[in-house]
Design a protein around this motif. Structure first.
Motif, PDB file in Angstrom:
ATOM      1  N   ASN A  96       5.655   5.021   4.356  1.00 52.35           N
ATOM      2  CA  ASN A  96       5.965   5.856   3.220  1.00 52.35           C
ATOM      3  C   ASN A  96       6.261   6.743   3.892  1.00 52.35           C
ATOM      4  O   ASN A  96       5.287   8.085   4.296  1.00 52.35           O
TER       5      ASN A  96
ATOM      6  N   HIS B 294       3.757  -0.167  -6.435  1.00 60.45           N
ATOM      7  CA  HIS B 294       3.159   1.359  -5.602  1.00 60.45           C
ATOM      8  C   HIS B 294       4.969   1.740  -5.830  1.00 60.45           C
ATOM      9  O   HIS B 294       6.027   0.594  -4.641  1.00 60.45           O
TER      10      HIS B 294
ATOM     11  N   GLN C 178      -2.810   7.970  -2.777  1.00 61.72           N
ATOM     12  CA  GLN C 178      -2.592   7.093  -3.836  1.00 61.72           C
ATOM     13  C   GLN C 178      -1.851   5.728  -3.045  1.00 61.72           C
ATOM     14  O   GLN C 178      -1.118   5.743  -2.700  1.00 61.72           O
TER      15      GLN C 178
ATOM     16  N   CYS D 251       0.803  -1.348   0.188  1.00 63.04           N
ATOM     17  CA  CYS D 251      -0.042  -0.051   0.197  1.00 63.04           C
ATOM     18  C   CYS D 251       1.081   1.238  -0.007  1.00 63.04           C
ATOM     19  O   CYS D 251       2.155   1.372   1.135  1.00 63.04           O
ATOM     20  N   GLY D 252       0.676   2.265  -0.739  1.00 63.08           N
ATOM     21  CA  GLY D 252       1.071   3.636  -0.777  1.00 63.08           C
ATOM     22  C   GLY D 252       1.114   4.690  -0.004  1.00 63.08           C
ATOM     23  O   GLY D 252       1.500   5.682   0.598  1.00 63.08           O
TER      24      GLY D 252
ATOM     25  N   TYR E  80      -1.635   3.074  -4.927  1.00 66.28           N
ATOM     26  CA  TYR E  80      -1.359   2.272  -6.133  1.00 66.28           C
ATOM     27  C   TYR E  80      -1.018   3.813  -6.882  1.00 66.28           C
ATOM     28  O   TYR E  80      -1.603   4.549  -6.925  1.00 66.28           O
ATOM     29  N   PRO E  81       0.607   3.256  -7.537  1.00 67.43           N
ATOM     30  CA  PRO E  81       0.017   4.632  -8.612  1.00 67.43           C
ATOM     31  C   PRO E  81      -0.636   4.403 -10.072  1.00 67.43           C
ATOM     32  O   PRO E  81      -1.230   4.035  -9.748  1.00 67.43           O
TER      33      PRO E  81
ATOM     34  N   THR F 225       7.120   1.588  -1.981  1.00 67.98           N
ATOM     35  CA  THR F 225       6.499   0.185  -1.358  1.00 67.98           C
ATOM     36  C   THR F 225       7.728  -0.870  -1.228  1.00 67.98           C
ATOM     37  O   THR F 225       7.943  -0.204  -2.364  1.00 67.98           O
TER      38      THR F 225
END
Ligand code: SAH
Ligand code: SF4
Length: 338
Positions: free
Chosen positions: A69, A229, A300, A63-64, A302-303, A232
Motif C-alpha cells: 500500500n 480496506h 489504519q 491489512c491497510g 482497517y478503514p 488492499t
C-alpha cells in the motif's frame, strides 16, 4: 475454502458448540456475559496500546499498512516518543503497555529489548509489557522475554490453512502456530485471535477458530470483525455484520472462560456501540490508544478507525463512561493471565 474441522473435539467442547448452534444471538451473549462476570467480575481491564511503527515487510491481503500500500505515510515512533507515551499512560494509572507494529526490520530486536527494559525499570516492574510484532525467530522471542517482556499477541487470523496462506501472502498457518508454541514454551502469557467475516470463511471456519484458540490454551484471545480496506486487494469484499463477531466472542468465552478478551477497536469502528456490545457478549478488556495523535491516522489496518484525533488520556475518560452504560467499571490492575 470450507474445510471442516480436523481437530478431534472433546465432548465438553462439542456440547458447547451444539448449544452455540442452537442459541439465538441474544441468548448466547447473555450466557457468555454471565460466565464472564462469574470468572472476571464487573471490572474491565485496560491495556494501553502504542502503535510504534507502521512499516511492514509483509503483504497480508487484508491489512491497510501492508507493504504494497503505497498510499500510506510510513512512520516509526522514536524511543523518546515511546517513553513519553508510557509515562503519560502510567501516570494515568495504566499497568499494561502493548507495543504493536508491522514487521519492521529497522527496529532491531536489541532496540526493542532496550525499550522493554526501560519500561520495566521506569515502572519498577509494576507494569506488564506486551509485544505484538508478528512472527520472529525463537531466539528473538527469547531475547525479548529476557529483557522483561511478559506477554505476546499473535493472532492466527484464520484456522483455515488454505485461506491463511492465501491471505498472508504464502506464510502458512503452521508457521504461525509454531511461533505461538515458541511463545508458550518461553513462558510468555500468550494471546492469539482472529478476524471474523473474512472472504472465503465459513461457519465451520468460525467454529474451528474458536476450537483452535482453546487447543492453544490461549491466555488472551482478540476477536474483531474484518473490515475491508479500500487500498488492499480485498477492497471489494462484503462487510459482514457485527453479530458474527459477537457470536464468536461468546463462543470463545464459553470454551475458554478464564481467557482475557478485548472488546476490540475494530468492533467499535463497525458499530458505535460495538465495544459495549462485545463486553456484554463476554469480553473483559479495553485497549485505550496511547499512540501520539499525530501518528494515529497513519496506522489504519482497517478503514473507519475510531478516536483518531483523541489523546490516550481522553480515550480513558471516554471508556470510563462507556463501560458504565453496560453496568461495568474500569479496572486499572495489571490483569495477569488466570
Ligand atoms: N504485524 C502484527 C501486528 C499488527 S496487525 C501482526 O500482523 O500480527 C494487528 C492485527 O490487525 C492483525 O492481527 C489483524 O487481525 C488485524 N487486522 C489487520 N487488517 C485488518 C482489517 N482489514 N480488518 C480488521 N482487522 C485487521
Ligand atoms: Fe504487516 Fe501485521 Fe499488517 Fe500483516 S497484518 S501486513 S504483518 S502489520
Amino acid at each position: 475454502m470450507t474445510s471442516r474441522p480436523t481437530v478431534a473435539i472433546e465432548s465438553e467442547a462439542q456440547q458447547i458448540i451444539d448449544r452455540y448452534h442452537e442459541m439465538s444471538d441474544l441468548d448466547l451473549a447473555a450466557e457468555a456475559g454471565k460466565v464472564c462476570r462469574q470468572v472476571h467480575g464487573e471490572g474491565v481491564l485496560l491495556r494501553g496500546l502504542i502503535e510504534f511503527s507502521n512499516r511492514c515487510t509483509r503483504n497480508c491481503l487484508y491489512c491497510g499498512i501492508r507493504r504494497g500500500n503505497h498510499h500510506v505515510q510510513r512512520y516509526s515512533l522514536s524511543e523518546a516518543e515511546i517513553r513519553e507515551s508510557v509515562r503519560v499512560g502510567f501516570q494515568r494509572g495504566l499497568r499494561t503497555f502493548v507495543l504493536q507494529g508491522g514487521e519492521d526490520p529497522l527496529w532491531s530486536t536489541t532496540d526493542i529489548a532496550r525499550v522493554v527494559e526501560w519500561i520495566k525499570d521506569y515502572t519498577c516492574g509494576e507494569a506488564a509489557v506486551t509485544l505484538s510484532l508478528g512472527i520472529k525467530s525463537r531466539r528473538c522471542y527469547a531475547l525479548l522475554r529476557r529483557a522483561g517482556a511478559d506477554r505476546y499477541l499473535l493472532r492466527f487470523e484464520t484456522s483455515n490453512p488454505e485461506l491463511h496462506s492465501y491471505l498472508r501472502d504464502g506464510i502458512s498457518l503452521a508457521r504461525r502456530i509454531e511461533a505461538l508454541k515458541d511463545l508458550k514454551d518461553l513462558e510468555y502469557e500468550t494471546g492469539t485471535g482472529y478476524m471474523v467475516g473474512l472472504p472465503g470463511e465459513s461457519e465451520w471456519t468460525r467454529v474451528r477458530n474458536a476450537l483452535l484458540a482453546r487447543e492453544l490454551k490461549a491466555d488472551m484471545v482478540g476477536i474483531g470483525p474484518f473490515l475491508p480496506h479500500p487500498q488492499t486487494p480485498l477492497a471489494g469484499s462484503p462487510q459482514q455484520p457485527l453479530s458474527l463477531t459477537l457470536r464468536a466472542v461468546s463462543l470463545v468465552r464459553l470454551l475458554l472462560p478464564r481467557c482475557h478478551m478485548p472488546a476490540t477497536t475494530a468492533a467499535g469502528s463497525l458499530d458505535p456501540a460495538g465495544r459495549e456490545k462485545a463486553l456484554s457478549a463476554g469480553a473483559n478488556v479495553l485497549m485505550p490508544n496511547l499512540t501520539p495523535t499525530i501518528y494515529k491516522a497513519d496506522y489504519q489496518l482497517y478503514p473507519g478507525k475510531i478516536c483518531l484525533d483523541e489523546s490516550g488520556v481522553k480515550c480513558i475518560g471516554c471508556l470510563s463512561l462507556r463501560v458504565k452504560t453496560v453496568g461495568r467499571r474500569l479496572d486499572f490492575s495489571i490483569g495477569a493471565a488466570l
